[in-house]
Design an enzyme around this catalytic site. Structure first.
Site, PDB file in Angstrom:
ATOM      1  N   THR A 149      39.830 -29.107 -50.862  1.00 24.95           N
ATOM      2  CA  THR A 149      40.240 -27.943 -51.872  1.00 24.95           C
ATOM      3  C   THR A 149      39.545 -28.298 -53.411  1.00 24.95           C
ATOM      4  O   THR A 149      39.885 -29.305 -53.892  1.00 24.95           O
ATOM      5  CB  THR A 149      41.715 -27.682 -51.765  1.00 24.95           C
ATOM      6  OG1 THR A 149      42.003 -26.564 -52.677  1.00 24.95           O
ATOM      7  CG2 THR A 149      42.464 -29.018 -52.247  1.00 24.95           C
ATOM      8  N   GLU A 150      38.999 -27.244 -53.859  1.00 23.97           N
ATOM      9  CA  GLU A 150      38.355 -27.460 -55.189  1.00 23.97           C
ATOM     10  C   GLU A 150      39.142 -27.831 -56.581  1.00 23.97           C
ATOM     11  O   GLU A 150      38.803 -28.409 -57.372  1.00 23.97           O
ATOM     12  CB  GLU A 150      37.472 -26.327 -55.505  1.00 23.97           C
ATOM     13  CG  GLU A 150      38.135 -24.979 -56.037  1.00 23.97           C
ATOM     14  CD  GLU A 150      38.160 -24.076 -54.748  1.00 23.97           C
ATOM     15  OE1 GLU A 150      38.463 -24.534 -53.579  1.00 23.97           O
ATOM     16  OE2 GLU A 150      38.526 -23.142 -54.954  1.00 23.97           O
ATOM     17  N   ASN A 151      40.552 -27.703 -56.168  1.00 24.96           N
ATOM     18  CA  ASN A 151      41.265 -28.046 -57.351  1.00 24.96           C
ATOM     19  C   ASN A 151      41.574 -29.637 -57.216  1.00 24.96           C
ATOM     20  O   ASN A 151      42.411 -30.172 -58.104  1.00 24.96           O
ATOM     21  CB  ASN A 151      42.745 -27.294 -57.280  1.00 24.96           C
ATOM     22  CG  ASN A 151      43.422 -27.423 -56.006  1.00 24.96           C
ATOM     23  OD1 ASN A 151      42.791 -27.081 -54.947  1.00 24.96           O
ATOM     24  ND2 ASN A 151      44.482 -27.778 -56.033  1.00 24.96           N
ATOM     25  N   SER A 194      35.647 -32.786 -58.553  1.00 20.57           N
ATOM     26  CA  SER A 194      35.685 -32.034 -57.441  1.00 20.57           C
ATOM     27  C   SER A 194      34.515 -30.888 -57.489  1.00 20.57           C
ATOM     28  O   SER A 194      33.862 -30.675 -56.451  1.00 20.57           O
ATOM     29  CB  SER A 194      36.826 -31.133 -57.564  1.00 20.57           C
ATOM     30  OG  SER A 194      36.847 -30.432 -56.493  1.00 20.57           O
TER      31      SER A 194
END
Lengths: 449, 449
Positions: free
Chosen positions: A282-284, A324
């Protein structure tokens, strides 16, 4: 060792001057320095330039500064999560500059690292790149992004020691880690300050030299807004959506690192079993996302890119937004699955700009569409009133050019394997005539017998 | 979760092809994947392009590949620590490209992050910048540096879990962390592989998705070369040198973050007391350097930039080379103290290129001279045969332009406070006539009465 001064949130607020550039950490309300921002909202400081992924939520965190009219300009990636920010941008009360989430994080890191700027392929060929210096590097068009710095940064961490070393919890690193490097004055709001020597030197996320002031402040559930409880995260599941998610799952291979967008792609997560050998990113700032928890919220769990609490599987890891998106841009994410508003015959994707609305929320879509090795799009075949979404050429602002590999709708599956839009499969119950009638782009038919 | 294959060092070596670009982690022998490199040295693979800060030591690590003639080209920052690398460059057997240490680390990070390249002020106005695209950004000349990538990277970590997550020990992060992101195939040599779930997700340095293969290998003292024991680190201390170090110490303020070069500056470290509130930074990736240990070597202790074992004070932190030079370049190091070969009346510094020798070792000097907020130079007033080292204009290749703030010699102290070389102090026993006679540059006299 240096002893970092401990001050109150009110004292921290008084460090900010009219006209300052302020960085505020956080992804949604996760890792957002709510206490510092609320103290600032209680002052008369105005004419701020606010740099942050979001502007908090309505009336909460950065959103309170916005409601007070203290923000004149904002630089971020996703203003759409605060309806008051959208209204302020539309009325012209706040002047908004939109950057892709990874470009925003990298520009802040570059500011802290003393670099003038960098070249990125993200957003090349889109409206975001207009006016930018674009050059071909190794055959890929890339745009120059200047570094970002601030007069003051407010960040939020989980633990600090007296020397200013910071450790973040779960997905709370996000923008905090880079922002702590990129401002003349850095104030860290932390859940608890521990004695020097208690934090392992190898596990420090932000070395003490970056931090000028520490403020101890306990976060409560209310301050986490919509991420406060997993109960807020219900989503509409119907058969057609589930069918698309199931079909998308069949595209994944053992060992794949997969990023899932919001909406239909999120449903894929619930279909992946522990033995499938698929790793969710997940990009966070997390690798190894597990299923949704049965209870609890962002006080107990990490959150995903939809700001929804999730669990962490054994072997998971956390990192900040700059790292990320370095993963994403660097081609380390094998597959991204995301929704779309339009896909065209040139494999172009449009999925961020709502027709008739100002351009206020791009998030990580451009970075993911450009950076993931393989892009799977899931969407309803047609839009409101049966309008075609598979078109000869996208009419909406593009997310990225020539990036779609597989397109899954409620009627059919298409590929772009030889560069041409190719119908390879009908979804259960759909007919070829129906697909032909509802697809505006011309396509090759190569259905399995 | 994904299970990363475990192979032997010999199997890892067979992944390398003739003509490959190979990245090898490590700073000197610290965090250098010796077992993988020695296995590769036992193969017939040749025509390699080797990317690493150093090429190991003579016959050790990367140095074994070099001795075997397997390296055709090398990109690094400090070849001078391996006399055989120097000889190979001089004879033309190896074609060498020299980058400042921080530029090298950042270029590798950019390669892993999918960026085309970046602009840095480091090395602007020096021979390193010749042929580069230079532009003014915010009034500062900066040069474009393209990203670096490799076919294969060999890195060394302390712990891995079965999912490929890596944790480095002490100053062993250095170039490993960025290199693990920047190659098509990544092999991690680790001291021990532990079960999935045993490494804390917040403390992972290299998330598992970056690692393709794991090799378990135990490091012995012999494999650490000159850093193996603190006993190897003896240095010449005479009264004049100690006096310069003492004078430099008086320039430091409580709370300063200070980076010390090799030679006279190192002596300053031994003069700093625990209550002085001064934090020592070493560019290979550590904040909070303590005094030299009485015994032990790099198996037991972190090392400093001179590759000498040191201790860690409470509140210290470790980071990788990219982050360390981000600190330096970003202006987060308050003071750098370094030696010099020449300083001129324009505050230009020359301290890396030995007259008559090829340019083979720049290390972190350019980054530090450009990035530190304040630069103190300590050097003998004259060189061999009494040759002036304070000159009207440097004749040796520059390290950086207009950067010297304070110049301390065995005869005098100069400042550049108003942009002009100004004599402000005589060292004990020195006379004004003596300083005048031995200084080739003209200077202003402003001695305290």
């Amino acid at each position: 060792m240096r002893e970092v001064p401990r001050i109150t949130a009110d004292e921290a607020a008084r460090l900010v001057r009219d006209g300052d550039v302020l960085m505020a950490g956080g992804f949604g309300m996760t890792g957002h320095p709510v206490h510092l921002l609320h103290a600032l909202a209680a002052t008369g400081v105005r004419d701020l330039t606010y740099i942050g992924n979001n502007v908090g939520e309505a009336g909460l965190g950065g959103g309170r500064l916005l409601r007070n009219g203290q923000i004149a300009r904002a630089i971020g990636s996703y203003f759409t999560s605060n309806r008051e920010a959208v209204a302020a941008a539309q009325s012209g009360a706040v002047q908004v500059r939109l950057l892709p989430q990874g470009t925003l994080a990298e520009a802040i890191r570059a500011g802290g690292a003393g670099l003038g700027g960098f070249y990125t392929p993200t957003a090349a060929g889109t409206v975001i790149a207009e006016g930018s210096d674009v050059r071909d590097i190794d055959g890929v068009p890339q745009l120059f992004v200047p570094a970002l710095r601030a007069n003051i940064a407010f960040v939020r961490a989980w633990r600090a020691d007296g020397a200013g070393n910071l450790v973040y919890r779960m997905t709370e690193q996000n923008f905090n880690r880079a922002m702590a490097t990129a401002a003349d004055v850095v104030v860290a709001e932390v859940e608890r300050i521990v004695p020097v020597g208690e934090l392992a030197p190898e596990a420090i996320h932000t070395p003490g030299l970056y931090v000028d002031y520490l403020v101890e402040a306990h976060t409560t559930l209310e301050e986490l807004g919509s991420s406060g409880s997993v109960a807020a995260a219900g989503q509409r599941v119907d058969d057609a959506r589930l069918q698309m998610a199931r079909r998308a799952l069949r595209e994944l291979r053992r060992g794949d690192v997969v990023n899932l967008g919001i909406g239909i792609p999120t449903l894929v997560a619930d279909l992946i079993g522990p033995d499938d050998g698929i790793v969710l990113h997940t990009e966070n700032g997390m690798l190894g996302v597990g299923p949704s928890p049965d209870e609890g919220g962002a006080l107990d769990h990490p959150v995903n890119a939809g700001k929804i609490p999730v669990t962490a599987l054994p072997g998971s890891s956390y990192f900040d937004s700059a790292d990320s998106f370095a993963m994403i841009r660097g081609g380390h994410v094998d597959v991204a699955i995301m929704g779309a508003l339009e896909v065209d015959a040139q494999a172009n994707l449009a999925n961020w700009a709502v027709p008739g609305q100002p351009l206020l929320g791009v998030g990580g879509a451009m970075d993911l569409a450009t950076g993931a090795r393989r892009l799977i799009v899931t969407m309803t075949h047609t839009g409101t009133g049966g309008a075609a979404k598979i078109v000869p050429a996208c009419t909406l602002p593009l997310t990225a050019r020539g990036v779609v590999d597989v397109l899954i709708t409620d009627l059919a599956v298409f590929t772009f394997d030889d560069g041409r839009l190719t119908l390879v499969e009908l979804m259960p119950g759909a007919t070829l005539d129906e697909v032909r009638a509802r697809t505006a782009a011309s396509f090759v038919e190569r259905l399995a017998r």
